[in-house]
Design a protein around this motif. Structure first.
Motif, PDB file in Angstrom:
ATOM      1  N   VAL A   1       7.226  -6.414 -10.584  1.00  0.00           N
ATOM      2  CA  VAL A   1       5.975  -5.775  -9.483  1.00  0.00           C
ATOM      3  C   VAL A   1       5.652  -4.631  -9.829  1.00  0.00           C
ATOM      4  CG1 VAL A   1       5.763  -6.409  -7.068  1.00  0.00           C
ATOM      5  CG2 VAL A   1       7.438  -7.703  -8.285  1.00  0.00           C
ATOM      6  N   PRO A   2       4.884  -4.405 -10.222  1.00  0.00           N
ATOM      7  CA  PRO A   2       3.927  -3.070 -10.009  1.00  0.00           C
ATOM      8  C   PRO A   2       4.189  -2.146  -8.877  1.00  0.00           C
ATOM      9  CG  PRO A   2       2.078  -4.969 -11.008  1.00  0.00           C
ATOM     10  CD  PRO A   2       3.563  -5.615  -9.828  1.00  0.00           C
ATOM     11  N   GLU A   3       4.555  -1.118  -9.176  1.00  0.00           N
ATOM     12  CA  GLU A   3       5.003  -0.378  -8.051  1.00  0.00           C
ATOM     13  C   GLU A   3       3.977  -0.005  -7.424  1.00  0.00           C
ATOM     14  OE1 GLU A   3       8.205   2.319  -6.764  1.00  0.00           O
ATOM     15  OE2 GLU A   3       7.718   1.556  -8.424  1.00  0.00           O
ATOM     16  N   GLY A   4       4.585   0.075  -5.864  1.00  0.00           N
ATOM     17  CA  GLY A   4       3.755   0.348  -4.957  1.00  0.00           C
ATOM     18  C   GLY A   4       3.282  -1.147  -4.285  1.00  0.00           C
ATOM     19  N   ILE A   5       3.550  -2.149  -4.876  1.00  0.00           N
ATOM     20  CA  ILE A   5       3.292  -3.202  -3.875  1.00  0.00           C
ATOM     21  C   ILE A   5       3.395  -3.729  -2.907  1.00  0.00           C
ATOM     22  CG2 ILE A   5       2.589  -5.914  -4.202  1.00  0.00           C
ATOM     23  CD1 ILE A   5       0.714  -4.506  -6.136  1.00  0.00           C
ATOM     24  N   GLU A   6       2.361  -3.619  -1.944  1.00  0.00           N
ATOM     25  CA  GLU A   6       2.949  -3.982  -0.398  1.00  0.00           C
ATOM     26  C   GLU A   6       3.722  -5.697   0.143  1.00  0.00           C
ATOM     27  OE1 GLU A   6       1.989  -1.333   2.623  1.00  0.00           O
ATOM     28  OE2 GLU A   6       0.425  -1.308   0.983  1.00  0.00           O
TER      29      GLU A   6
END
Length: 499
Positions: A89-94
């Protein structure tokens, strides 16, 4: 990453408060969309339109996916395909929005859940993309078998009742596409698979039904209990009527275990005489004792078996059951008895669902390629007295013992094809040792013609040659439709009168 205080696997954690309708504040929400088929594309499109920051990924690359990627790139979505698609999961995904075919044990989805990032399916997103006021109610259909027939029957009934209605979901038109459509629908008939239901958490149908439950897709869900939980979630938060199958007690148990809206009723459908709060059969009449004021002493006539026949020479029991379930959902919405009758009269089944192809020298050839699991094949075999059965393909971990044991007395012969045919052969040896069996090992493009010729050699006048494989098709064909088309073409090559 999301706030870790929510804890991993918290099903109630929200990426942002208030994301319950399309006019909520979605702007700046960082979303990862997994899968770029029709549903994934519609999800990414809807989120970007509401100013979310969207990354869409697909390890698969097809011409359709590439076209979707080009459009999304123009709209400002970051698209990563093939080898460029991340496995983390890419960084910062909410928020992660996943397409139905991606299983929960997929490493990327498992990582998101472990990190406390909410994972929604396209159905969950679609529910939250309804307008804040005046949203069309959903009538939701699930079950191991019969979903598409029931939901398209329901669409026909609703339209004959004067409603602007559409069938959507697993039936063909993704529910997200319907949410993006500006048409002011009055009501939506929604078919949901267990894959789609697995991810839903806030859906609240007006009425819902689980038609039946039998082991299926265990490789995706991991266990039968997990599959049951997914199917049973169709009843959660239902508002008016939870419709269940009286002949399948497990569906009633799922209703009993569901958390429904106060005042919601349990309504059974049965092939027998209906009790109070049921729809069922009285002789040849489809009768309603659930949605009439005097249901303790009277019933409303909805249709007759003759209304269901259409172009077919008879009506299979499971087809009648599907009609009763569709009628119950329509009645829960408020459709009158005459519209139920007219909708069922006008309805014609979709292709490859117990469709008669031809009659040749007194032998009927029937295409039920949609019978992709043992439960569906058992229902199909039950519709005929003496059958030359064409079976085999990918069993997906399903057990065929009960199927063969329960239908052995109807078998005049069996022709086996596909990768898992040996497992069916072993069950036949145990439970139908005197039934002649032909094993077709070929998997090339001409294999179905060989299968049909073998079945014809086993059939006598009055028999039915029935393609009801009890298995998926992808070992030999693109899908069950291609398998059915191959059967139809092979039968036509034999000659004879069309059905």
């Amino acid at each position: 990453m999301s706030d870790e205080s929510a804890g991993p696997f918290d099903p109630d954690y929200e990426p942002r408060p208030g994301l319950t309708h399309k006019d909520a504040d979605w702007s700046g929400l960082r979303v990862l969309v997994v899968g770029l088929g029709r549903s994934g594309f519609a999800a990414a499109d809807a989120l970007r339109e509401r100013l979310a920051v969207v990354t869409a990924i697909s390890p698969d690359v097809t011409p359709q996916i590439e076209e979707h990627a080009r459009i999304l790139d123009i709209l400002g979505v970051e698209v990563l395909l093939g080898d460029d698609a991340p496995d983390e999961v890419p960084e910062g995904i909410e928020l992660v929005v996943t397409s139905p075919g991606v299983p929960p044990h997929n490493p990327l989805l498992a990582q998101a859940a472990a990190a406390g990032i909410p994972v929604w399916g396209e159905v969950e997103l679609a529910w939250r993309m309804r307008p804040q006021t005046g949203a069309a109610p959903w009538l939701v259909v699930t079950g191991t078998n019969g979903k598409t027939t029931t939901v398209t029957m329901l669409e026909s009934i609703l339209r004959h009742g004067g409603a602007r209605a559409i069938a959507a979901g697993n039936v063909g038109t993704p529910i997200m596409e319907v949410m993006l459509d500006p048409t002011p629908w009055d009501v939506i008939a929604v078919e949901l698979s267990s894959f789609q239901l697995h991810w839903q958490r806030s859906l609240s149908p007006l009425a819902s039904v689980c038609l039946n439950v039998a082991p299926d897709h265990l490789d995706w869900h991991g266990s039968y209990d997990a599959y049951l939980r997914a199917k049973g979630s169709v009843y959660d938060q239902t508002q008016v009527a939870c419709v269940y199958n009286v002949q399948d007690p497990q569906t009633e148990l799922l209703v009993m275990e569901a958390e429904v809206v106060e005042g919601c009723r349990a309504v059974g459908f049965t092939l027998g005489v209906p009790a109070v709060s049921m729809v069922g059969l009285v002789d040849d009449v489809l009768a309603d004792r659930a949605f009439v004021e005097q249901r303790h002493t009277a019933a409303a006539e909805l249709a007759t078996l003759a209304d269901l026949q259409g172009d077919a020479p008879g009506v299979a029991p499971h087809y009648v059951a599907n009609a009763l379930a569709a009628a119950a959902l329509a009645r829960a919405y408020g459709v009158g008895p005459m519209a139920v009758r007219d909708g069922l009269r006008a309805y014609r089944p979709e292709a490859h669902r117990i469709a008669e192809v031809a009659v040749i020298d007194g032998v009927r050839y029937v295409d039920d390629s949609k019978a992709t699991n043992p439960h569906a094949a058992a229902a199909s075999l039950a519709a005929f007295e003496r059958v030359v059965w064409i079976a085999g393909g990918l069993l997906k971990g399903a057990d065929v013992e009960d199927l063969v044991r329960s239908r052995a007395d109807r078998l005049a012969g069996v022709v086996l094809m596909g990768r898992d045919r040996d497992r069916i052969a072993q069950a036949l040896a145990r439970h139908a040792p005197d039934v002649p069996v032909v094993d077709v090992a070929s998997t090339d493009t001409g294999a179905m013609a060989q299968v049909v010729r073998a079945a014809t050699s086993l059939a006598q006048p009055g028999d039915v040659v029935l393609l009801a494989p009890a298995a998926a098709s992808m070992d030999m064909f693109t899908n069950y439709g291609a398998r059915g088309d191959a059967f139809v073409e092979a039968v036509r090559q034999l000659g004879g009168s069309p059905a």
